[in-house]
Design an enzyme around this catalytic site. Sequence first.
Site, short mmCIF file in Angstrom:
data_model
loop_
_atom_site.label_atom_id
_atom_site.label_comp_id
_atom_site.label_asym_id
_atom_site.label_seq_id
_atom_site.Cartn_x
_atom_site.Cartn_y
_atom_site.Cartn_z
N GLY A 76 28.11 134.42 58.95
CA GLY A 76 29.25 134.42 59.86
C GLY A 76 30.51 134.95 59.20
N GLU A 281 26.29 134.57 65.08
CA GLU A 281 27.40 134.09 65.88
C GLU A 281 27.10 134.31 67.36
OE1 GLU A 281 30.23 132.61 64.30
OE2 GLU A 281 28.77 132.74 62.67
#
Length: 306
Positions: A76, A281
């Site tokens: 991420g 994500e």
Amino acid sequence: MNQHFHRGILFYHQAAGQGNLYKSLGQVTESLTQMCDDLTLKLSEEGGDIAKFCDDLTQNQNGVSYDVFFVLGGDGTVNELVNGVARNNLEIPIGIIPGGTFNDFTKTLNLSPRTAAAANELLNSKIKSFDVLKVNDTYALNFAGIGMMVQNSENVDANKKRILGKFSYVFTTLKVIANPKIYQYTIKANNEEYSGETSMILIANGNYVGGSKIPLEDLSPSDGEMNIFVFKNHNMSLIKDFFQVKDSLRWNDITENIRLITTDEMKLETRPSTKIDIDGEIMFDTPVDIKLLKDKVKLLYIDVNE
């Protein structure tokens, strides 16, 4: 010959470092200070901080310039830096140092999964341009996908992830395979339309997803093409099919349960609309337009042929 830069910056997240942030920072900076005359450490306190830093850098609001970026964190954190670099068309190379659960793309870069070892390996790295997926207005270095992979991510308990790491994903994956959601899909690519039922669609740029290598011999994040894997059913034979190594020319001839589509641009629609996972994500829902941007970012990698 060792890599050397004038001014570098290391982005890191509070949760980075595989359990011991400050020990990891010490080990990492020991190597990076050998690569840079001037090294700045930048803590990302909130999501979006790194991308905003890149925006400000483009507008010269920071008052300084850098000739290398480093990032210590999970997929991420890496994704956020890639987005900041790509959307601002920055030509600054990125050195990725694993500090999360999987760090899939570091395997593609031939870097060690261990934080200190990877930082040390960057001393002898080379710079290479890599492709990037553009999913609507968001960028992905490694993959995008719908279906079981989204179910898996949403069902992983944060505490279990912290304690068990990769094993938490294994437990959740087994539950998802037993009871997946089924979607009607339409893919428009190569002036053709593909449709049917699916439990998962994976759009891959990198060689690894979820800690495992994608068994496609000629898959490359530098070939100007994305590889779309459409999982037609959800029984255990699907898993067996996926992990048998093949090349793209023979894939559809010998694999019944997973269709492979290779292209540089696609549109994906599903019924019902569903969330899409972008490098770990989950940001928005289908439909999505996806383009492959050739040589969009520069990364430090290890040349294993030397």
